[in-house]
Design a protein around this motif. Structure first.
Motif, PDB file in Angstrom:
ATOM      1  N   SER A 210      43.817  50.728  34.904  1.00  0.00           N
ATOM      2  CA  SER A 210      42.721  51.748  35.423  1.00  0.00           C
ATOM      3  C   SER A 210      41.553  51.003  34.895  1.00  0.00           C
ATOM      4  N   ASN A 211      41.412  49.617  34.488  1.00  0.00           N
ATOM      5  CA  ASN A 211      40.271  48.942  33.870  1.00  0.00           C
ATOM      6  C   ASN A 211      40.336  47.580  34.542  1.00  0.00           C
ATOM      7  N   LEU A 212      40.878  47.277  35.998  1.00  0.00           N
ATOM      8  CA  LEU A 212      40.896  46.094  36.618  1.00  0.00           C
ATOM      9  C   LEU A 212      39.565  46.010  37.314  1.00  0.00           C
ATOM     10  N   ILE A 213      38.831  47.006  37.669  1.00  0.00           N
ATOM     11  CA  ILE A 213      37.680  46.921  38.584  1.00  0.00           C
ATOM     12  C   ILE A 213      36.471  47.584  37.558  1.00  0.00           C
ATOM     13  N   LYS A 214      35.433  47.036  37.227  1.00  0.00           N
ATOM     14  CA  LYS A 214      34.351  47.562  36.620  1.00  0.00           C
ATOM     15  C   LYS A 214      33.138  47.791  37.786  1.00  0.00           C
ATOM     16  N   THR A 215      32.983  48.945  37.910  1.00  0.00           N
ATOM     17  CA  THR A 215      31.737  49.393  38.810  1.00  0.00           C
ATOM     18  C   THR A 215      30.394  49.700  38.224  1.00  0.00           C
ATOM     19  N   SER A 216      29.580  49.423  39.051  1.00  0.00           N
ATOM     20  CA  SER A 216      28.098  49.922  38.602  1.00  0.00           C
ATOM     21  C   SER A 216      27.212  49.866  39.790  1.00  0.00           C
TER      22      SER A 216
ATOM     23  N   LEU B  35      26.507  49.088  45.252  1.00  0.00           N
ATOM     24  CA  LEU B  35      27.645  49.381  44.466  1.00  0.00           C
ATOM     25  C   LEU B  35      28.192  48.017  44.070  1.00  0.00           C
ATOM     26  N   LEU B  36      28.220  47.524  42.856  1.00  0.00           N
ATOM     27  CA  LEU B  36      28.743  46.368  42.236  1.00  0.00           C
ATOM     28  C   LEU B  36      30.191  46.384  41.893  1.00  0.00           C
ATOM     29  N   LEU B  37      31.087  45.553  42.182  1.00  0.00           N
ATOM     30  CA  LEU B  37      32.231  45.774  41.861  1.00  0.00           C
ATOM     31  C   LEU B  37      32.864  44.276  41.114  1.00  0.00           C
ATOM     32  N   SER B  38      33.188  44.492  40.072  1.00  0.00           N
ATOM     33  CA  SER B  38      33.618  43.283  39.228  1.00  0.00           C
ATOM     34  C   SER B  38      35.130  43.412  38.893  1.00  0.00           C
ATOM     35  N   ASN B  39      35.872  42.309  39.332  1.00  0.00           N
ATOM     36  CA  ASN B  39      37.215  42.068  39.128  1.00  0.00           C
ATOM     37  C   ASN B  39      37.189  41.537  37.480  1.00  0.00           C
ATOM     38  N   CYS B  40      37.863  42.532  36.674  1.00  0.00           N
ATOM     39  CA  CYS B  40      37.826  41.997  35.297  1.00  0.00           C
ATOM     40  C   CYS B  40      39.067  41.256  34.867  1.00  0.00           C
ATOM     41  N   SER B  41      39.901  40.891  35.927  1.00  0.00           N
ATOM     42  CA  SER B  41      41.205  40.363  35.544  1.00  0.00           C
ATOM     43  C   SER B  41      41.193  38.953  36.285  1.00  0.00           C
ATOM     44  N   GLN B  42      42.209  38.255  35.817  1.00  0.00           N
ATOM     45  CA  GLN B  42      42.397  36.966  36.606  1.00  0.00           C
ATOM     46  C   GLN B  42      43.086  36.880  37.915  1.00  0.00           C
ATOM     47  N   ALA B  43      43.646  38.253  38.287  1.00  0.00           N
ATOM     48  CA  ALA B  43      44.597  38.351  39.202  1.00  0.00           C
ATOM     49  C   ALA B  43      43.936  38.687  40.418  1.00  0.00           C
ATOM     50  N   VAL B  44      44.498  38.472  41.568  1.00  0.00           N
ATOM     51  CA  VAL B  44      43.653  38.923  42.854  1.00  0.00           C
ATOM     52  C   VAL B  44      44.085  40.374  43.085  1.00  0.00           C
ATOM     53  N   VAL B  45      42.996  41.145  43.392  1.00  0.00           N
ATOM     54  CA  VAL B  45      43.388  42.640  43.074  1.00  0.00           C
ATOM     55  C   VAL B  45      42.823  43.353  44.695  1.00  0.00           C
ATOM     56  N   ASP B  46      43.785  44.362  45.080  1.00  0.00           N
ATOM     57  CA  ASP B  46      43.113  44.955  46.270  1.00  0.00           C
ATOM     58  C   ASP B  46      42.495  46.374  45.861  1.00  0.00           C
ATOM     59  N   VAL B  47      41.221  46.419  46.732  1.00  0.00           N
ATOM     60  CA  VAL B  47      40.211  47.361  46.110  1.00  0.00           C
ATOM     61  C   VAL B  47      40.182  48.582  47.326  1.00  0.00           C
ATOM     62  N   MET B  48      40.079  49.704  47.165  1.00  0.00           N
ATOM     63  CA  MET B  48      39.694  50.699  48.056  1.00  0.00           C
ATOM     64  C   MET B  48      38.614  51.706  47.375  1.00  0.00           C
ATOM     65  N   ILE B  49      37.702  51.907  48.364  1.00  0.00           N
ATOM     66  CA  ILE B  49      36.472  52.615  47.643  1.00  0.00           C
ATOM     67  C   ILE B  49      36.341  53.800  48.686  1.00  0.00           C
ATOM     68  N   ASP B  50      36.151  55.046  48.241  1.00  0.00           N
ATOM     69  CA  ASP B  50      36.253  56.155  48.952  1.00  0.00           C
ATOM     70  C   ASP B  50      35.012  57.013  48.473  1.00  0.00           C
ATOM     71  N   LEU B  51      34.115  57.004  49.632  1.00  0.00           N
ATOM     72  CA  LEU B  51      32.690  57.793  49.259  1.00  0.00           C
ATOM     73  C   LEU B  51      32.902  59.180  49.764  1.00  0.00           C
ATOM     74  N   ARG B  52      33.806  59.905  50.086  1.00  0.00           N
ATOM     75  CA  ARG B  52      33.834  61.093  50.490  1.00  0.00           C
ATOM     76  C   ARG B  52      34.149  62.110  49.394  1.00  0.00           C
TER      77      ARG B  52
END
Length: 157
Positions: free
Chosen positions: A29-35, A58-75
């Motif tokens: 739950s801490n893979l991606i930091k958002t601001s 919306l700034l998305l920062s991958n906090c890990s060394q791994a490749v991460v799939d990200v989904m953003i839902d604005l609804r």
């Protein structure tokens, strides 16, 4: 003449090398930091134009060394009517869902537009972000921890 004492070096290798542990739910739950980046207050003449559009990043920062799939839902809308009474309601314009892939330590900037029809104080912190490691075989991404409320003041001029 005496020969120097010879010391034998011994190398140890564990018989069963440990398998990398699965990340804990907290780590996932801490893979991606958002601001969110936006003006603290925004002046708009509602008499001239009924819709007030505010650019938001919306700034998305991958906090890990791994490749991460990200989904953003604005609804996502606040569940409680109390939150609506305090902050009022606004709409995100354009696309409401995004799917992207972030490389290790990558930072991605997503340009959004918030649309307001009244003056007031609003919480822009509604986007929900989900993420999972690319090589992880799971059906659902893990919801990323949300930051503090992101309040904006819309003024009429």
């Amino acid at each position: 003449q005496e020969l120097p004492e010879t010391v034998l070096l011994k190398f140890f290798r564990p018989e069963n090398t440990p398998v990398p542990a699965r990340p804990t739910p907290e780590q996932l739950s801490n893979l991606i930091k958002t601001s969110l980046h936006y003006p603290e207050s925004f002046n708009h003449s509602f008499h001239q134009k009924s819709l007030c559009l505010v650019p938001v990043t919306l700034l998305l920062s991958n906090c890990s060394q791994a490749v991460v799939d990200v989904m953003i839902d604005l609804r996502h809308k606040p569940a409680s009517s109390e939150a609506l009474e305090i902050h009022g309601s606004f709409t995100w314009l354009g696309q409401t869902q995004y799917k992207l892939q972030l490389k290790g330590q990558e930072v991605y900037s997503l340009q959004l537009k918030a649309c307001f029809v009244h003056t007031g104080v609003y919480n822009l912190g509604t986007p929900r972000v989900f993420a999972k490691l690319v090589d992880q075989v799971t059906l659902f991404e893990t919801s990323q921890q949300n930051s503090m409320p992101a309040l904006i003041i819309i003024n009429n001029i």
